[in-house]
Design an enzyme around this catalytic site. Structure first.
Site, PDB file in Angstrom:
ATOM      1  CE1 TYR A  96      -4.503  -0.886   0.105  1.00 41.47           C
ATOM      2  CE2 TYR A  96      -3.403  -2.884   0.858  1.00 41.47           C
ATOM      3  CZ  TYR A  96      -4.524  -2.248   0.345  1.00 41.47           C
ATOM      4  OH  TYR A  96      -5.654  -2.969   0.056  1.00 41.47           O
ATOM      5  CD  GLU A 138      -6.893  -5.740   1.095  1.00 37.02           C
ATOM      6  OE1 GLU A 138      -5.649  -5.751   1.141  1.00 37.02           O
ATOM      7  OE2 GLU A 138      -7.531  -4.915   0.419  1.00 37.02           O
TER       8      GLU A 138
HETATM    9  C1  HEM Z   1      -6.254   2.268  -1.436  1.00 35.17           C
HETATM   10  C2  HEM Z   1      -5.580   1.577  -2.347  1.00 35.17           C
HETATM   11  C3  HEM Z   1      -6.177   0.744  -3.432  1.00 35.17           C
HETATM   12  C4  HEM Z   1      -7.339   0.914  -4.118  1.00 35.17           C
HETATM   13  C5  HEM Z   1      -8.373   2.033  -3.972  1.00 35.17           C
HETATM   14  C6  HEM Z   1      -7.452  -0.190  -5.051  1.00 35.17           C
HETATM   15  C7  HEM Z   1      -8.506  -0.375  -5.926  1.00 35.17           C
HETATM   16  C8  HEM Z   1      -8.692  -1.488  -6.707  1.00 35.17           C
HETATM   17  C9  HEM Z   1      -9.838  -1.734  -7.555  1.00 35.17           C
HETATM   18  C10 HEM Z   1     -11.004  -0.787  -7.755  1.00 35.17           C
HETATM   19  C11 HEM Z   1      -9.682  -2.936  -8.125  1.00 35.17           C
HETATM   20  C12 HEM Z   1     -10.660  -3.652  -9.067  1.00 35.17           C
HETATM   21  C13 HEM Z   1     -11.461  -4.619  -8.226  1.00 35.17           C
HETATM   22  C14 HEM Z   1     -12.469  -5.424  -9.005  1.00 35.17           C
HETATM   23  O1  HEM Z   1     -12.094  -6.359  -9.663  1.00 35.17           O
HETATM   24  O2  HEM Z   1     -13.633  -5.075  -8.968  1.00 35.17           O
HETATM   25  C15 HEM Z   1      -8.425  -3.468  -7.661  1.00 35.17           C
HETATM   26  C16 HEM Z   1      -7.900  -4.670  -8.069  1.00 35.17           C
HETATM   27  C17 HEM Z   1      -6.602  -5.024  -7.834  1.00 35.17           C
HETATM   28  N1  HEM Z   1      -5.715  -4.399  -6.991  1.00 35.17           N
HETATM   29 FE1  HEM Z   1      -6.054  -2.756  -5.916  1.00 35.17          FE
HETATM   30  N2  HEM Z   1      -6.363  -1.008  -4.917  1.00 35.17           N
HETATM   31  C18 HEM Z   1      -5.560  -0.463  -3.952  1.00 35.17           C
HETATM   32  C19 HEM Z   1      -4.350  -0.976  -3.517  1.00 35.17           C
HETATM   33  C20 HEM Z   1      -3.701  -2.045  -4.091  1.00 35.17           C
HETATM   34  C21 HEM Z   1      -2.399  -2.513  -3.721  1.00 35.17           C
HETATM   35  C22 HEM Z   1      -1.528  -1.957  -2.609  1.00 35.17           C
HETATM   36  C23 HEM Z   1      -2.109  -3.577  -4.547  1.00 35.17           C
HETATM   37  C24 HEM Z   1      -0.850  -4.392  -4.578  1.00 35.17           C
HETATM   38  C25 HEM Z   1       0.229  -3.956  -5.171  1.00 35.17           C
HETATM   39  C26 HEM Z   1      -3.249  -3.774  -5.405  1.00 35.17           C
HETATM   40  C27 HEM Z   1      -3.376  -4.771  -6.350  1.00 35.17           C
HETATM   41  C28 HEM Z   1      -4.518  -5.063  -7.049  1.00 35.17           C
HETATM   42  C29 HEM Z   1      -4.644  -6.166  -7.982  1.00 35.17           C
HETATM   43  C30 HEM Z   1      -3.544  -7.149  -8.347  1.00 35.17           C
HETATM   44  C31 HEM Z   1      -5.948  -6.138  -8.470  1.00 35.17           C
HETATM   45  C32 HEM Z   1      -6.568  -7.064  -9.515  1.00 35.17           C
HETATM   46  C33 HEM Z   1      -6.150  -6.466 -10.830  1.00 35.17           C
HETATM   47  C34 HEM Z   1      -6.869  -6.984 -12.025  1.00 35.17           C
HETATM   48  O3  HEM Z   1      -7.590  -7.973 -11.949  1.00 35.17           O
HETATM   49  O4  HEM Z   1      -6.673  -6.366 -13.080  1.00 35.17           O
HETATM   50  N3  HEM Z   1      -4.197  -2.828  -5.105  1.00 35.17           N
HETATM   51  N4  HEM Z   1      -7.847  -2.568  -6.793  1.00 35.17           N
END
Ligand code: HEM
Ligand SMILES: Cc1cc2nc3c(=O)[nH]c(=O)nc-3n(C[C@H](O)[C@H](O)[C@H](O)COP(=O)(O)OP(=O)(O)OC[C@H]3O[C@@H](n4cnc5c(N)ncnc54)[C@H](O)[C@@H]3O)c2cc1C
Length: 412
Positions: A96, A138
């Site tokens: 994060y 989480e």
């Molecule tokens: C406050 C911080 C964050 C927000 C607001 C955020 C937001 C999101 C959103 C909106 C999605 C799409 C979810 C869905 O499938 O409906 C997502 C997926 C994902 N996020 Fe985050 N995220 C955050 C932090 C992180 C961090 C720290 C990581 C790790 C490096 C991360 C890795 C991922 C991955 C791997 C996916 C799936 C990607 C995909 O399927 O294309 N996220 N996140």
């Protein structure tokens, strides 16, 4: 630490800016981060980067967050979906910090001098607030997953062709430990190296059968080759589904994550409701609903179940005989299959019921859809346009939104 009143006002005042530049910011954010922190290419879905869906999903969430900065409860369903997916992909708390730093950097690059120190600090605090909330949810999800908190090796125990484009995989854990149960409708993530891309890639697959201690079943559609109509288009046929269909065989090893997701029918305790359940799907979107159907019938549920399914044609239709058999054996199960192009051999009334696209208007609003039963639950899974159409029909008939669950086989 929560935001000061001034910071809340600053965040609210930036809503129009996030609306206008949110996408440019998140695109830049991913470009910078995935170029400089290369290990994260193992974590993010490459295709959702190429097609811009992930940047779009993040921009939308940031916009919704700014809009609801003093009413975070309104974001709960969206945050829950994201946390379930993060937990399923084993996103680490330390990551994060990296994401926060690159996000603020991208804001600086796109907004330039318009990003005053005051706005920068308010967004840094807002990001931290959201990150803390998500990290804690989480951690709780991983705790609930019975210490299954990292990728685990599974072996393909069986590969079963269900239709011309859907194949099921039975996955058993290499350590032979009994598998934890799951709530029917939930998914697992599968991870493997992708030759040519040189990084690992993960995808989600709904568990398509009832919970059992010895194996999990997923049913995967082979994605077709996409022709973007440009000579150098960065299109490919779909990484994981093609590797699974073409290259993986019985005995091969895959990395699997624990069952997760917020699209499920809760049958943990004695059923709290005896209301009807309507399972609406199109194409491979039938997988989570099939798990719900199989679990309910196996448990001897007395609830009325309507299975409503749309298929493009007879050759791609999966599990047709299985569904028919369940309907014959269980008086409470009714099936309604819409087939756009039934084959000559397909029997109307048995293999399918209506020729053409799905139209809920062709079903009986009470006997098939239970529209006036306020206990009825609706589970919809399929292409996004399909889900939006079915959702609108139900809402127009007065079904309240809380009883309609949707599963998107994509991001955002
Ligand atoms: C406050 C911080 C964050 C927000 C607001 C955020 C937001 C999101 C959103 C909106 C999605 C799409 C979810 C869905 O499938 O409906 C997502 C997926 C994902 N996020 Fe985050 N995220 C955050 C932090 C992180 C961090 C720290 C990581 C790790 C490096 C991360 C890795 C991922 C991955 C791997 C996916 C799936 C990607 C995909 O399927 O294309 N996220 N996140
Ligand atoms: C909760 C959940 C549950 C799911 N359950 C199932 C399930 O039960 N069964 C199932 O089959 N799937 C399921 N999915 C979908 C699954 O996770 C994968 O998205 C799917 O298998 C495609 O992955 P892939 O790696 O084969 O294709 P990807 O590599 O992700 O490609 C996806 C599509 O994009 C196309 N593409 C490639 N390049 C481009 C480009 N430049 N521009 C635009 N498009 C491009 C590809 O041709 C392909 O059609 C689920 C998804 C989610 C989120």
């Amino acid at each position: 630490m929560s935001l000061t009143t001034e910071q809340v006002l600053v965040i609210r005042a930036t809503v129009p800016v996030v609306q206008e530049y949110g996408n440019a910011i998140t695109v830049r954010f991913y470009e910078n981060m995935l170029r400089e922190v290369q290990d994260l290419n193992n974590v993010f879905n490459k295709t959702n980067q190429i097609n811009g869906h992930q940047a779009d999903a993040l921009a939308k969430v940031l916009c919704a967050y700014a809009n609801h900065i003093d009413d975070l409860g309104a974001l709960s369903p969206a945050v829950e979906r994201i946390c379930q997916k993060h937990a399923s992909l084993y996103v680490k708390p330390g990551q994060y910090e990296i994401v926060g730093a690159y996000l603020l950097q991208a804001m600086k690059e796109i907004l330039g001098d318009a990003l005053t120190i005051e706005i920068h600090d308010a967004w840094a605090a807002a990001y931290q607030q959201l990150a803390n909330l998500m990290i804690s949810r989480e951690a709780q999800l991983l705790k609930e997953a019975d210490d299954w908190s990292n990728w685990r090796d599974f072996q393909i125990a069986a590969k079963v062709r269900e239709s011309s484009e859907i194949t099921s995989f039975h996955l058993t854990p290499l350590d032979k430990q009994p598998l934890p149960g799951f709530l029917p409708g939930q998914y697992i993530s599968i991870r493997m190296p992708v030759p040519g891309f040189h990084y690992l890639q993960a995808r989600q697959y709904s568990l398509s059968d009832m919970p059992r201690a010895d194996y999990y079943r997923i049913s995967v559609k082979k994605e077709p080759v996409l022709n973007l109509g440009q000579p150098n288009a960065k299109a490919h046929p779909g990484y994981l589904s093609n590797i699974l269909h073409v290259e993986k065989s019985v005995g091969d090893i895959l990395q699997v994550s624990h069952p997760a997701g917020e699209y499920f029918l809760d049958l943990r305790q004695k059923e709290l409701s005896d209301g009807p359940v309507v399972l609406i799907s199109a194409g491979v979107g039938l997988t989570p609903n099939l798990s719900i159907l199989n679990t309910m019938t196996a448990k001897g549920s007395k609830r009325k179940i309507s299975w409503v399914h749309a298929t493009r044609n007879s050759s791609v239709q999966a599990f047709g005989n299985h569904i028919q058999k369940l309907a014959n054996e269980h008086a409470d199960v009714r099936t309604h299959v819409f087939n756009k192009e039934p084959s000559e051999e397909a029997r109307q009334g048995v293999d399918y019921h209506f020729k053409g696209r799905m139209s809920l208007q062709k079903l009986h609003t009470e006997h098939d859809l239970f529209i006036n039963d306020t206990r009825a639950l609706y589970y919809i899974c399929g292409p996004e346009k399909f889900m939006a159409d079915m959702h609108n029909v139900l809402r127009n008939w007065g079904v309240d939104g809380e009883r309609i669950k949707l599963e998107v086989f994509g991001t955002g």
